[in-house]
Each structure stands twice: as C-alpha cells, then as structure tokens.
Write an enzyme that holds these catalytic residues in place. Structure first.
Site, PDB file in Angstrom:
ATOM      1  N   ASP A  91       0.848  -1.196   0.000  1.00 31.32           N
ATOM      2  CA  ASP A  91       0.000   0.000   0.000  1.00 31.32           C
ATOM      3  C   ASP A  91       0.883   1.245   0.000  1.00 31.32           C
ATOM      4  O   ASP A  91       1.733   1.393   0.894  1.00 31.32           O
ATOM      5  CB  ASP A  91      -0.850  -0.027   1.276  1.00 31.32           C
ATOM      6  CG  ASP A  91      -2.213   0.568   1.077  1.00 31.32           C
ATOM      7  OD1 ASP A  91      -2.506   1.055  -0.027  1.00 31.32           O
ATOM      8  OD2 ASP A  91      -3.001   0.536   2.045  1.00 31.32           O
ATOM      9  N   GLU A 190     -14.228   0.180  -1.182  1.00 29.10           N
ATOM     10  CA  GLU A 190     -14.389   0.179   0.281  1.00 29.10           C
ATOM     11  C   GLU A 190     -15.637   0.963   0.679  1.00 29.10           C
ATOM     12  O   GLU A 190     -15.823   2.122   0.245  1.00 29.10           O
ATOM     13  CB  GLU A 190     -13.144   0.784   0.967  1.00 29.10           C
ATOM     14  CG  GLU A 190     -13.289   0.819   2.490  1.00 29.10           C
ATOM     15  CD  GLU A 190     -11.986   1.048   3.239  1.00 29.10           C
ATOM     16  OE1 GLU A 190     -10.916   1.043   2.606  1.00 29.10           O
ATOM     17  OE2 GLU A 190     -12.059   1.229   4.467  1.00 29.10           O
TER      18      GLU A 190
HETATM   19  O1  KIV Z   1      -4.752  -0.366   4.412  1.00 29.71           O
HETATM   20  C1  KIV Z   1      -5.540  -1.313   4.257  1.00 29.71           C
HETATM   21  O2  KIV Z   1      -5.557  -2.285   5.007  1.00 29.71           O
HETATM   22  C2  KIV Z   1      -6.479  -1.223   3.150  1.00 29.71           C
HETATM   23  C3  KIV Z   1      -7.593  -2.216   3.089  1.00 29.71           C
HETATM   24  C4  KIV Z   1      -8.616  -1.859   4.070  1.00 29.71           C
HETATM   25  C5  KIV Z   1      -8.150  -2.338   1.730  1.00 29.71           C
HETATM   26  O3  KIV Z   1      -6.346  -0.360   2.340  1.00 29.71           O
END
Ligand code: KIV
Length: 305
Positions: A91, A190
């Site tokens: 991410d 989401e």
């Molecule tokens: O940071 C995270 O865990 C996410 C998920 C909720 C999709 O972006």
C-alpha cells in the site's frame, strides 16, 4: 521457527484475471509480518495486502495518514519473507504518491526493489490516474482503491460509506472505469453500497475486491487484526471476526504471569542440566574458595542448545 525458502511459484496476474470470468471469488487479507504472511499464504489467499492500516493496527496511530514509506518497506519486506504463493501488494502511504508522477514512481520502485512487492495499491482516482499510468508504464502492477479512501477521510467527511446517491454512485463507476483504463489490474471498493459495488463489478473487466461492498464484488479483503479478533470492541459494520485471538492472547499472558509468580514456570523440561560430576566439582571448587570469573574460564561455558 521455520525458515523455508520463498521460491515457490507466485500466483500470477493472468491467473488472477482468469478467476473473474469463471466466477471464482478472490480472497485477500492484510498482513504486516513474516509469520502472518506465512499463515495467510498457507490458508490459500490469492493476495496479501501490506496495508497502510498498519499505521493503526500495528503502530498505534489514530489514522492511516502517519504511515511512512520506510515503515511500509520494513513491513512489506517482512511479509515477503513469509509469503510464497500469494501476490504481495504494498500500500502506498499518504504522501508517497500525491506530489508528482516522478515521486510516485520512485516510491513504487522502492517497494519492488527493496521489499520485493509484486504490486502497489494507490487510493483515489482523479489526480491518481496519472500516477497509475506512470507506475504501470514502468511495469509495476497497480491496484486501485475507491469508495471510502481512509487517507482522505477528512475530505470525505469521516469514515462513511460512499456512493449512496445516484450522482455519487455514477461518480464511483466513472472512477472505476478510468482506473481500469489507466491500467489497474484490480480495484478495491471500500464501504460502497452492495448494489452499487455489484454494478461496478459487472461493468469492469478487472476484478473488484470489496471491503464493506457486499458479495457482488469479485473478491474480498479484510484487515488481519479485524478478521482474527485481535482488535476488540466496536468494529465497522463490514467486519466479520473469524476468531477471538485477543482473548486467547490475554489468557495465555495471564497464565504466564501467574506461573512466573508461583514458580510453576520454568519446569524441569524448560531447564538445562549439567553432568552431576561437573556440578560436584563446581560446588567443591566454590566451597574451597576458588575464584570464579578468571580469564581462563571465561567464555568456555556457553552451551545454548
Ligand atoms: O490499508 C488497508 O488495510 C487497506 C484495506 C482496508 C483495503 O487499504
């Protein structure tokens, strides 16, 4: 502790893409360390997300915003060591891709080179589309993320479901289509009404991964600590707890503390021995007043295993 090599064939993007037309659901979960990633991998998830949710569930912040690139790299690298088959998605934290295409690409490259991530995830559409094109153009797969995007929760008016009017739902669909055109291989939806997420999923060729977006998505993702019940108390509506791990940890720790205090731990089975003749010699030397700690005996007594 097991230290198996992580060389098994990784799940591929074509394999993932082929699941959607076959109607096969994709399972994804977050993980932030090697043991967690190993367990997720062994459970058969197709994808592991090293989410910036780490800022909250691992690092103790109140939001995902403080997560830094350096923190995310450490966590992603750890998850990589545990995962063998699942696609590992890193991410991109707040501030790592907003400034320019160049910076977004540089940070995506860090995830691939330093942490061996298979793909990166970026929140948002609009200005994010150029970032997606830049990263995909460099050969790094990108997962989109729309609906409730926690990095911009303040702009969205808080942690609320998105797309609950016809206008907003149309906006989400337009964003999803634009992200697909920009080259995303998948999109997280989401906190989107199930009916809207379902229509978006049907309108895309790439798979959608829902979190609070209903069963019509092509796959689902949950945060590790929510799924396992490590987080307790009130949870978002979309969280299903499949375990009560916090209670189990609490019980184990309480037992440990009690046994340390009572002397029940460590038992003989956790304790190293010494041959009786060596012990007798040691004690007789002590009784005779032999000095301990002299240079010639130091360092010769380590026997760890
Ligand atoms: O940071 C995270 O865990 C996410 C998920 C909720 C999709 O972006």
């Amino acid at each position: 502790m097991t230290t198996e090599p992580t060389t098994a064939a990784r799940f591929s993007l074509p394999e993932l893409a082929a699941m959607k037309p076959r109607g096969e659901k994709i399972a994804m979960v977050t993980a932030y360390d090697a043991p967690g990633a190993r367990l997720a991998d062994e459970a058969g998830v197709e994808m592991i997300l090293v989410g910036d949710s780490a800022a909250m569930v691992v690092l103790g912040h109140d939001s995902t915003v403080p997560a830094t690139m350096d923190e995310m790299i450490v966590l992603t690298r750890a998850a990589r060591r545990g995962s063998r088959r699942a696609l590992l998605v890193a991410d991109m934290p707040f501030g790592s891709f907003q400034l320019s295409d160049h910076e977004a690409l540089a940070n995506a490259i860090r995830f691939v080179k330093e942490a061996d991530a298979d793909a990166v995830k970026l929140e948002g559409a609009g200005p994010t589309l150029d970032r997606v094109r830049a990263i995909v153009g460099a050969g790094i797969p990108v997962m989109g993320h729309i609906g409730l995007t926690p990095q911009s929760a303040t702009m969205l008016g808080g942690y609320k479901a998105q797309g609950r009017s016809a206008l907003k739902a149309r906006g989400l669909l337009a964003d999803a289509l634009a992200l697909e055109r920009a080259g995303c291989f998948s999109i997280v939806l989401e906190a989107v009404p199930a009916a809207v997420a379902s229509r978006i999923s049907q309108s895309l060729r790439i798979p959608t991964i829902g979190i609070g977006a209903g069963a019509g998505c092509d796959g689902q993702v949950l945060v590790w600590h929510d799924l396992l019940g490590i987080t307790e108390g009130r949870a978002p509506k979309f969280v299903k707890r499949y375990g009560a791990v916090a209670a189990e940890i609490r019980r184990a720790l309480a037992d440990y503390v009690a046994e340390v205090r009572s002397g029940a731990f460590p038992g003989d089975e956790h304790t190293y021995g010494i041959p009786p003749e060596e012990l007798a010699l040691f004690e007789s030397e002590l009784d005779a007043g032999v000095l301990v700690g002299a240079e010639d005996v130091r360092g010769s007594g380590s026997d760890w295993l």
